[in-house]
Design a protein around this motif. Structure first.
Motif, PDB file in Angstrom:
ATOM      1  N   UNK A  33       0.829  -1.200   0.000  1.00  0.00           N
ATOM      2  CA  UNK A  33       0.000   0.000   0.000  1.00  0.00           C
ATOM      3  C   UNK A  33       0.868   1.257   0.000  1.00  0.00           C
ATOM      4  N   UNK A  34       1.927   1.257   0.805  1.00  0.00           N
ATOM      5  CA  UNK A  34       2.823   2.417   0.842  1.00  0.00           C
ATOM      6  C   UNK A  34       3.527   2.617  -0.498  1.00  0.00           C
ATOM      7  N   UNK A  35       3.947   1.546  -1.141  1.00  0.00           N
ATOM      8  CA  UNK A  35       4.596   1.647  -2.449  1.00  0.00           C
ATOM      9  C   UNK A  35       3.614   2.216  -3.471  1.00  0.00           C
ATOM     10  N   UNK A  36       2.363   1.748  -3.432  1.00  0.00           N
ATOM     11  CA  UNK A  36       1.348   2.259  -4.354  1.00  0.00           C
ATOM     12  C   UNK A  36       1.124   3.757  -4.130  1.00  0.00           C
ATOM     13  N   UNK A  37       1.019   4.178  -2.879  1.00  0.00           N
ATOM     14  CA  UNK A  37       0.820   5.599  -2.582  1.00  0.00           C
ATOM     15  C   UNK A  37       2.019   6.428  -3.033  1.00  0.00           C
ATOM     16  N   UNK A  38       3.238   5.902  -2.809  1.00  0.00           N
ATOM     17  CA  UNK A  38       4.437   6.616  -3.223  1.00  0.00           C
ATOM     18  C   UNK A  38       4.471   6.771  -4.738  1.00  0.00           C
ATOM     19  N   UNK A  39       4.152   5.709  -5.461  1.00  0.00           N
ATOM     20  CA  UNK A  39       4.133   5.777  -6.924  1.00  0.00           C
ATOM     21  C   UNK A  39       3.107   6.789  -7.416  1.00  0.00           C
ATOM     22  N   UNK A  40       1.941   6.810  -6.782  1.00  0.00           N
ATOM     23  CA  UNK A  40       0.907   7.768  -7.172  1.00  0.00           C
ATOM     24  C   UNK A  40       1.365   9.201  -6.904  1.00  0.00           C
ATOM     25  N   UNK A  41       2.007   9.432  -5.774  1.00  0.00           N
ATOM     26  CA  UNK A  41       2.518  10.773  -5.463  1.00  0.00           C
ATOM     27  C   UNK A  41       3.650  11.163  -6.410  1.00  0.00           C
ATOM     28  N   UNK A  42       4.479  10.205  -6.792  1.00  0.00           N
ATOM     29  CA  UNK A  42       5.561  10.487  -7.737  1.00  0.00           C
ATOM     30  C   UNK A  42       4.991  10.899  -9.091  1.00  0.00           C
TER      31      UNK A  42
END
Length: 146
Positions: free
Chosen positions: A72-81
């Motif tokens: 979930x954190x990786x998905x959120x980071x990718x979306x923010x990137x």
């Protein structure tokens, strides 16, 4: 088995699991395969195995929970990137250059130091056009590139 997560420090009950010491060190380090455990030792070994399997199950559950949290954190980071990149592109200085200036830059990129056209000229418009849709439009409309 589930593990409780402390909101302050992140400690879980799985953190308290320790590698147990064997209840029968003489049997483990001694004559393997030669010695047969007594009935009371066998019961103690079975209890130890059951306890270790319960700990393994608890650790597996904790690993699964943490992996889901990490995903979930990786998905959120990718979306923010992606969000950051798309917004940074809106304020990039190159975007403020008029098409005529970019067209001239493109034309100049096709010439060598003496002002003659470079070899492989047919690749330049394709390369420039692969940067973004705006550059593609300008490259296609710049007659000097073709």
């Amino acid at each position: 088995m589930s593990s409780a997560l402390c909101a302050n420090c992140g400690y879980t009950t799985a953190n308290g699991i320790q590698l147990p010491t064997t209840p029968v060190p003489d049997l483990i380090q001694g004559a393997r395969g030669v010695y047969v455990a007594s009935e009371s030792e066998a019961q103690l070994i079975n209890d130890t195995i059951s306890s270790a399997q319960a700990d393994i199950s608890q650790l597996d559950g904790e690993i699964h929970r943490l992996q889901a949290l990490l995903d979930d954190l990786i998905h959120k980071r990718d979306a923010l990137q992606t969000y950051t990149y798309s917004h940074a592109a809106l304020i990039a200085p190159i975007g403020r250059l008029p098409p005529e200036i970019l067209s001239e830059i493109f034309s100049q990129s096709c010439q060598d130091k003496q002002g003659s056209r470079k070899a492989r000229l047919n690749k330049v418009p394709l390369l420039l056009g692969s940067v973004c849709s705006r550059w593609r439009t300008i490259a296609l409309s710049t007659a000097q590139l073709w």
